[in-house]
Design an enzyme around this catalytic site. Structure first.
Site, PDB file in Angstrom:
ATOM      1  N   ASP A  46      47.808  57.055  68.573  1.00  0.00           N
ATOM      2  CA  ASP A  46      48.261  58.358  68.059  1.00  0.00           C
ATOM      3  C   ASP A  46      47.112  59.371  68.105  1.00  0.00           C
ATOM      4  O   ASP A  46      47.296  60.560  67.848  1.00  0.00           O
ATOM      5  CB  ASP A  46      48.896  58.244  66.666  1.00  0.00           C
ATOM      6  CG  ASP A  46      47.970  57.650  65.618  1.00  0.00           C
ATOM      7  OD1 ASP A  46      46.820  57.300  65.957  1.00  0.00           O
ATOM      8  OD2 ASP A  46      48.404  57.530  64.455  1.00  0.00           O
ATOM      9  N   SER A  47      45.918  58.894  68.483  1.00  0.00           N
ATOM     10  CA  SER A  47      44.790  59.803  68.743  1.00  0.00           C
ATOM     11  C   SER A  47      45.145  60.778  69.867  1.00  0.00           C
ATOM     12  O   SER A  47      44.436  61.759  70.086  1.00  0.00           O
ATOM     13  CB  SER A  47      43.533  59.002  69.109  1.00  0.00           C
ATOM     14  OG  SER A  47      43.820  58.057  70.114  1.00  0.00           O
ATOM     15  N   ASP A  85      51.343  52.917  69.442  1.00  0.00           N
ATOM     16  CA  ASP A  85      50.851  53.176  68.084  1.00  0.00           C
ATOM     17  C   ASP A  85      51.950  53.884  67.300  1.00  0.00           C
ATOM     18  O   ASP A  85      52.380  54.983  67.680  1.00  0.00           O
ATOM     19  CB  ASP A  85      49.622  54.101  68.200  1.00  0.00           C
ATOM     20  CG  ASP A  85      48.632  53.897  67.085  1.00  0.00           C
ATOM     21  OD1 ASP A  85      48.861  53.016  66.237  1.00  0.00           O
ATOM     22  OD2 ASP A  85      47.611  54.608  67.077  1.00  0.00           O
ATOM     23  N   LYS A 115      51.390  48.908  67.073  1.00  0.00           N
ATOM     24  CA  LYS A 115      50.321  48.842  66.075  1.00  0.00           C
ATOM     25  C   LYS A 115      50.732  49.752  64.915  1.00  0.00           C
ATOM     26  O   LYS A 115      51.308  50.815  65.144  1.00  0.00           O
ATOM     27  CB  LYS A 115      48.986  49.324  66.660  1.00  0.00           C
ATOM     28  CG  LYS A 115      47.868  49.419  65.615  1.00  0.00           C
ATOM     29  CD  LYS A 115      46.520  49.667  66.232  1.00  0.00           C
ATOM     30  CE  LYS A 115      46.213  51.138  66.467  1.00  0.00           C
ATOM     31  NZ  LYS A 115      46.252  51.989  65.249  1.00  0.00           N
ATOM     32  N   GLU A 117      49.280  51.043  60.757  1.00  0.00           N
ATOM     33  CA  GLU A 117      48.132  51.086  59.850  1.00  0.00           C
ATOM     34  C   GLU A 117      48.495  50.613  58.446  1.00  0.00           C
ATOM     35  O   GLU A 117      49.605  50.856  57.983  1.00  0.00           O
ATOM     36  CB  GLU A 117      47.589  52.525  59.769  1.00  0.00           C
ATOM     37  CG  GLU A 117      47.101  53.066  61.091  1.00  0.00           C
ATOM     38  CD  GLU A 117      46.577  54.504  60.979  1.00  0.00           C
ATOM     39  OE1 GLU A 117      46.488  55.037  59.850  1.00  0.00           O
ATOM     40  OE2 GLU A 117      46.278  55.084  62.034  1.00  0.00           O
ATOM     41  N   GLU A 184      38.565  49.504  61.769  1.00  0.00           N
ATOM     42  CA  GLU A 184      37.905  50.763  62.121  1.00  0.00           C
ATOM     43  C   GLU A 184      36.922  51.178  61.019  1.00  0.00           C
ATOM     44  O   GLU A 184      37.292  51.228  59.829  1.00  0.00           O
ATOM     45  CB  GLU A 184      38.970  51.863  62.332  1.00  0.00           C
ATOM     46  CG  GLU A 184      38.362  53.199  62.739  1.00  0.00           C
ATOM     47  CD  GLU A 184      39.368  54.166  63.354  1.00  0.00           C
ATOM     48  OE1 GLU A 184      40.545  53.797  63.543  1.00  0.00           O
ATOM     49  OE2 GLU A 184      38.956  55.304  63.653  1.00  0.00           O
TER      50      GLU A 184
HETATM   51  O1  KIV Z   1      44.880  56.022  67.836  1.00  0.00           O
HETATM   52  C1  KIV Z   1      43.863  55.424  68.194  1.00  0.00           C
HETATM   53  O2  KIV Z   1      43.182  55.808  69.152  1.00  0.00           O
HETATM   54  C2  KIV Z   1      43.465  54.233  67.445  1.00  0.00           C
HETATM   55  C3  KIV Z   1      42.234  53.518  67.868  1.00  0.00           C
HETATM   56  C4  KIV Z   1      41.015  54.277  67.578  1.00  0.00           C
HETATM   57  C5  KIV Z   1      42.164  52.152  67.303  1.00  0.00           C
HETATM   58  O3  KIV Z   1      44.122  53.874  66.528  1.00  0.00           O
END
Ligand code: KIV
Length: 285
Positions: A46-47, A85, A115, A117, A184
């Site tokens: 999600d980055s 994500d 993934k 959180e 992280e």
């Molecule tokens: O969204 C992302 O890029 C992440 C990684 C930094 C693990 O969650």
């Protein structure tokens, strides 16, 4: 052994102490480049809200945007495991909504798994997604979707008490069925203990070399992020500088008349050109 990456393969890598490598990706072209390496895990993080869409944090990215980018990445990957994500509020509202959204990553975008959180508060949700047959990766330590609550991108688990709590949360996620865990911004001592105590692979970011593997953001490790450099990052190739040079060269060659040359276009056949000139004479104006 199969060339396709599976949770079993990752576990075998942990057991034989072969480091696992994970990188983020958000589009087809970078996925194609990643596919030419032997990177095991590709996270459509999600980055992307920051590095692709220019937002200040991950909070506003939507399911539809995540699916759009996951589909593009999946088209470029043949071997690595592609993980989607789950964006903010796509899994926190109810386990049922979480399962539907996790399913969309697999069914619509072709992701291997998802993934998400958090620790205990999402353990039941993870169980439900895993029970439906969707592999889930956990994420503890600094969890970017809680950035407002945490007050910034700070290390987590810095005291003995917090470190112990982080280990307990990690064990809870393992028990809930995650096949791997991202840690992280966790002090290396705590990350080392968690990595040792867990049977599943632990992938670190800013959490030291004892983790079973490492993950970095594609744009950070390749010097493409012009906004900010996280301390945990290393620039392995300054592709940003190469791109800038290329753009400057393009601009000057166009302005100075060196580009395009005859090699970059095509001539009409002579006879067609003659006919063309004749026809032009009949057109007024
Ligand atoms: O969204 C992302 O890029 C992440 C990684 C930094 C693990 O969650």
């Amino acid at each position: 052994m199969s060339k396709i990456i599976t949770p079993l393969k990752l576990k075998q890598m942990k057991e034989s102490q072969k480091s696992i490598v994970m990188v983020t990706a958000y589009d087809y072209t970078s996925a194609r480049l990643i596919d030419e390496t032997d990177i095991e895990l590709v996270l459509v993080g999600d980055s992307l809200n920051m590095v692709m869409l220019g937002q200040p944090n991950t909070l506003s990215v939507t399911m539809d945007e995540m699916l759009h980018h996951t589909k593009a990445v999946k088209r470029g990957i043949s071997r690595s495991m592609v993980i989607g994500d789950m964006p903010f509020l796509s899994y926190q509202v109810s386990p049922e909504a979480a399962l539907v959204n996790a399913g969309r990553f697999v069914q619509e975008a072709g992701a291997y798994g998802v993934k998400l959180e958090g620790g205990s508060p999402v353990a039941q949700t993870i169980r439900q997604i895993v029970n439906a047959g969707i592999p889930v990766m956990g994420h503890l330590g600094f969890t970017p979707q809680a950035v407002n609550q945490l007050g910034g991108a700070f290390f987590q688990g810095k005291t003995a008490e917090q470190g112990t709590r982080l280990l307990e949360e990690a064990l809870r996620l393992e028990d809930a069925g995650v096949f791997a865990l991202v840690l992280e911004l966790v002090p290396l001592e705590v990350a080392a203990v968690i990595t040792k105590r867990l049977q599943i692979p632990v992938i670190g970011i800013g959490s030291g070399a004892s983790c079973d593997g490492q993950v970095l953001v594609f744009h950070d490790l390749l010097g493409l992020n012009r906004d900010f450099q996280p301390k945990h990052n290393k620039v392995f190739a300054d592709v940003g500088a190469v791109i800038k040079d290329g753009l400057h060269n393009y601009v000057s060659e166009v302005r100075e008349g060196h580009f395009p040359t005859i090699d970059h276009t095509k001539r009409m056949a002579t006879v067609e050109y003659q006919n063309f000139l004749q026809q032009l004479e009949q057109i007024k104006g």
